[in-house]
Design an enzyme around this catalytic site. Sequence first.
Site, PDB file in Angstrom:
ATOM      1  N   ASP A  46      -4.110   5.301 -10.152  1.00 25.68           N
ATOM      2  CA  ASP A  46      -3.916   6.573  -9.838  1.00 25.68           C
ATOM      3  C   ASP A  46      -2.887   7.266 -10.687  1.00 25.68           C
ATOM      4  OD1 ASP A  46      -4.051   8.136  -7.202  1.00 25.68           O
ATOM      5  OD2 ASP A  46      -2.103   8.293  -7.867  1.00 25.68           O
ATOM      6  N   TYR A  51       1.764  14.038 -14.016  1.00 29.60           N
ATOM      7  CA  TYR A  51       2.616  12.717 -14.181  1.00 29.60           C
ATOM      8  C   TYR A  51       2.746  12.690 -15.891  1.00 29.60           C
ATOM      9  CZ  TYR A  51       1.283  11.074  -9.723  1.00 29.60           C
ATOM     10  OH  TYR A  51       1.044  11.038  -8.206  1.00 29.60           O
ATOM     11  N   LYS A  76      -5.464  13.973 -10.655  1.00 30.65           N
ATOM     12  CA  LYS A  76      -5.248  15.246  -9.874  1.00 30.65           C
ATOM     13  C   LYS A  76      -4.938  16.561 -10.387  1.00 30.65           C
ATOM     14  CE  LYS A  76      -2.805  11.839  -6.999  1.00 30.65           C
ATOM     15  NZ  LYS A  76      -1.903  11.029  -8.064  1.00 30.65           N
ATOM     16  N   HIS A 109      -3.942  18.317  -6.049  1.00 28.85           N
ATOM     17  CA  HIS A 109      -2.653  17.614  -5.824  1.00 28.85           C
ATOM     18  C   HIS A 109      -1.950  18.044  -4.621  1.00 28.85           C
ATOM     19  CE1 HIS A 109       0.296  14.906  -8.365  1.00 28.85           C
ATOM     20  NE2 HIS A 109       0.552  14.983  -7.130  1.00 28.85           N
ATOM     21  N   LYS A 231       3.638   1.692  -7.071  1.00 28.26           N
ATOM     22  CA  LYS A 231       4.086   1.553  -8.749  1.00 28.26           C
ATOM     23  C   LYS A 231       4.859   0.903  -8.884  1.00 28.26           C
ATOM     24  CE  LYS A 231       7.780   3.245 -11.333  1.00 28.26           C
ATOM     25  NZ  LYS A 231       8.938   2.987 -11.196  1.00 28.26           N
ATOM     26  N   SER A 232       5.249   0.175 -10.229  1.00 23.53           N
ATOM     27  CA  SER A 232       6.068  -0.685 -10.609  1.00 23.53           C
ATOM     28  C   SER A 232       6.064  -0.765 -12.178  1.00 23.53           C
ATOM     29  CB  SER A 232       6.026  -1.982 -10.114  1.00 23.53           C
ATOM     30  OG  SER A 232       7.174  -2.697 -10.547  1.00 23.53           O
ATOM     31  N   VAL A 233       7.052  -0.869 -12.821  1.00 24.29           N
ATOM     32  CA  VAL A 233       7.138  -1.071 -14.241  1.00 24.29           C
ATOM     33  C   VAL A 233       7.666  -2.277 -14.466  1.00 24.29           C
ATOM     34  CG1 VAL A 233       7.500   1.224 -15.118  1.00 24.29           C
ATOM     35  CG2 VAL A 233       9.680   0.043 -14.467  1.00 24.29           C
ATOM     36  N   ARG A 237       6.994  -7.565 -10.187  1.00 22.49           N
ATOM     37  CA  ARG A 237       6.744  -6.857  -9.268  1.00 22.49           C
ATOM     38  C   ARG A 237       5.128  -6.251  -8.972  1.00 22.49           C
ATOM     39  NH1 ARG A 237      12.481  -5.273  -8.775  1.00 22.49           N
ATOM     40  NH2 ARG A 237      12.083  -3.300 -10.210  1.00 22.49           N
ATOM     41  N   ASN A 241       2.885  -7.337  -6.001  1.00 16.89           N
ATOM     42  CA  ASN A 241       2.311  -6.172  -5.184  1.00 16.89           C
ATOM     43  C   ASN A 241       0.764  -6.513  -5.084  1.00 16.89           C
ATOM     44  OD1 ASN A 241       4.626  -5.210  -4.763  1.00 16.89           O
ATOM     45  ND2 ASN A 241       4.586  -3.515  -6.238  1.00 16.89           N
TER      46      ASN A 241
HETATM   47  N1  LIG Z   1      -0.296  12.755  -4.206  1.00 14.45           N
HETATM   48  C1  LIG Z   1       0.740  12.684  -4.253  1.00 14.45           C
HETATM   49  O1  LIG Z   1       1.608  13.782  -4.124  1.00 14.45           O
HETATM   50  C2  LIG Z   1       1.883  11.430  -4.580  1.00 14.45           C
HETATM   51  C3  LIG Z   1       3.250  11.579  -4.591  1.00 14.45           C
HETATM   52  C4  LIG Z   1       3.645  10.386  -4.846  1.00 14.45           C
HETATM   53  C5  LIG Z   1       3.104   9.331  -5.335  1.00 14.45           C
HETATM   54  N2  LIG Z   1       1.890   9.104  -5.363  1.00 14.45           N
HETATM   55  C6  LIG Z   1       1.267   8.089  -5.812  1.00 14.45           C
HETATM   56  O2  LIG Z   1       1.424   7.322  -5.128  1.00 14.45           O
HETATM   57  C7  LIG Z   1       2.074   5.900  -6.107  1.00 14.45           C
HETATM   58  C8  LIG Z   1       2.989   5.171  -5.325  1.00 14.45           C
HETATM   59  O3  LIG Z   1       3.965   5.991  -4.998  1.00 14.45           O
HETATM   60  P1  LIG Z   1       5.759   5.721  -5.574  1.00 14.45           P
HETATM   61  O4  LIG Z   1       5.556   5.528  -6.908  1.00 14.45           O
HETATM   62  O5  LIG Z   1       6.125   7.276  -5.007  1.00 14.45           O
HETATM   63  O6  LIG Z   1       6.236   4.888  -4.651  1.00 14.45           O
HETATM   64  P2  LIG Z   1       6.024   3.416  -4.094  1.00 14.45           P
HETATM   65  O7  LIG Z   1       5.121   2.551  -4.761  1.00 14.45           O
HETATM   66  O8  LIG Z   1       6.208   3.336  -2.656  1.00 14.45           O
HETATM   67  O9  LIG Z   1       7.420   2.613  -4.765  1.00 14.45           O
HETATM   68  C9  LIG Z   1       7.722   2.647  -6.047  1.00 14.45           C
HETATM   69  C10 LIG Z   1       9.390   2.180  -6.293  1.00 14.45           C
HETATM   70  O10 LIG Z   1       9.282   0.797  -5.673  1.00 14.45           O
HETATM   71  C11 LIG Z   1       9.848  -0.198  -6.545  1.00 14.45           C
HETATM   72  N3  LIG Z   1       9.156  -1.284  -6.273  1.00 14.45           N
HETATM   73  C12 LIG Z   1       7.894  -1.705  -6.566  1.00 14.45           C
HETATM   74  N4  LIG Z   1       7.489  -2.576  -6.096  1.00 14.45           N
HETATM   75  C13 LIG Z   1       8.561  -3.118  -5.567  1.00 14.45           C
HETATM   76  C14 LIG Z   1       8.674  -4.480  -4.898  1.00 14.45           C
HETATM   77  N5  LIG Z   1       7.793  -5.360  -4.826  1.00 14.45           N
HETATM   78  N6  LIG Z   1       9.955  -4.600  -4.391  1.00 14.45           N
HETATM   79  C15 LIG Z   1      10.803  -3.822  -4.330  1.00 14.45           C
HETATM   80  N7  LIG Z   1      10.731  -2.716  -4.956  1.00 14.45           N
HETATM   81  C16 LIG Z   1       9.418  -2.213  -5.786  1.00 14.45           C
HETATM   82  C17 LIG Z   1       9.768   0.599  -7.914  1.00 14.45           C
HETATM   83  O11 LIG Z   1      10.525   0.024  -8.910  1.00 14.45           O
HETATM   84  P3  LIG Z   1      10.040  -0.760  -9.963  1.00 14.45           P
HETATM   85  O12 LIG Z   1       8.889   0.338 -10.948  1.00 14.45           O
HETATM   86  O13 LIG Z   1      11.569  -0.610 -10.924  1.00 14.45           O
HETATM   87  O14 LIG Z   1       9.481  -1.864  -9.799  1.00 14.45           O
HETATM   88  C18 LIG Z   1       9.711   1.864  -7.562  1.00 14.45           C
HETATM   89  O15 LIG Z   1      11.012   2.417  -7.588  1.00 14.45           O
HETATM   90  C19 LIG Z   1       2.474   6.674  -7.078  1.00 14.45           C
HETATM   91  O16 LIG Z   1       2.726   5.901  -8.275  1.00 14.45           O
HETATM   92  C20 LIG Z   1       1.265   7.756  -7.474  1.00 14.45           C
HETATM   93  O17 LIG Z   1       0.244   7.377  -7.995  1.00 14.45           O
HETATM   94  C21 LIG Z   1       1.036  10.400  -5.278  1.00 14.45           C
END
Ligand SMILES: NC(=O)c1ccc[n+]([C@@H]2O[C@H](COP(=O)([O-])OP(=O)(O)OC[C@H]3O[C@@H](n4cnc5c(N)ncnc54)[C@H](OP(=O)(O)O)[C@@H]3O)[C@@H](O)[C@H]2O)c1
Length: 278
Positions: A46, A51, A76, A109, A231-233, A237, A241
Amino acid sequence: MASVPTIRLNNGVEIPQLGFGVFQIKPADTAEATRTALETGYRHIDTAQMYGNEKEVGQAVRESGIDRGEVFVTSKLNNNRQERDDILRSFDQSLADLGFDYLDLFLIHWPLPAVSDYVKRWKVMEEIYASGRAKAVGVSNFQPAHLRNVFAASELTPAVNQIEVSPYLVQDEVRAFDADHEIVTEAWSPIARGKVADDPVIGGIAEKLGRTPAQVTLRWHIQRGDVVFPKSVNPGRIKENFELFDFELDQADMTAITALDRGERTGPNPDEFDYIPS
Ligand SMILES: NC(=O)c1ccc[n+]([C@@H]2O[C@H](COP(=O)([O-])OP(=O)(O)OC[C@H]3O[C@@H](n4cnc5c(N)ncnc54)[C@H](OP(=O)(O)O)[C@@H]3O)[C@@H](O)[C@H]2O)c1
């Protein structure tokens, strides 16, 4: 390794229920993270024009040696693309940056209701879908009122609505509206940007099951039927996930997590968000 289930969209296209999100991954780190995700078994990425990392996502997919048809890729439309020609040009640019001749899913988006006509933008999404260069089109951050306006003007129902959903924002109203209209809900920020790691209720369930809080939370989304792409780098993790399909939450655990709802967003409110990048 248990396989990732797919969900059938309203036009018959199958989407893997678990994917990999690349929001806030720097372009320089994106190819590496995406490569790790593909090696782990993810087959759904995604990304978004906003981005700034479509090139690196495309590079990782192309260099992986995995057939293009095996990987589901979403992008998007950026908020600053309002007019038909600009939207069509930006879609062409996404394909060029990714190095693909089609996208699996292309989304508006944000609705930006205060500053832009999202119905007019949806009419251009119809054209893109008709061209066959996006296998499905949908929306993101649309509230039921926005979707009703789309339905009034278009024969084409969005395939998905990508909205923020987490244990702290369970979104049952929008999810039910989506389901009633054959729209699949995708849950963004599914682990509330990592916040669930510190939650005592989720932590207790995780300990009981020998899982991590992130895994328990992602499993909760899966059992509710939403699509997720954490998301993770971090390679550890990214793997963690992905390991969601060899355990289940019982009804009591599902209910306890849903009860954590407190209407708390990590991102903007779609009714108010009006950010247009220059
Ligand atoms: N449509 C929209 O408006 C919109 C908005 C926001 C996001 N999105 C999409 O949704 C995806 C996911 O959302 P998001 O990136 O905002 O948040 P998320 O996936 O809920 O959380 C990502 C955060 O959690 C950490 N993390 C990942 N796996 C973990 C684990 N197993 N344990 C503890 N911490 C963990 C990551 O750090 P590290 O990288 O250091 O692991 C990062 O800081 C985005 O990448 C994007 O594709 C869409």
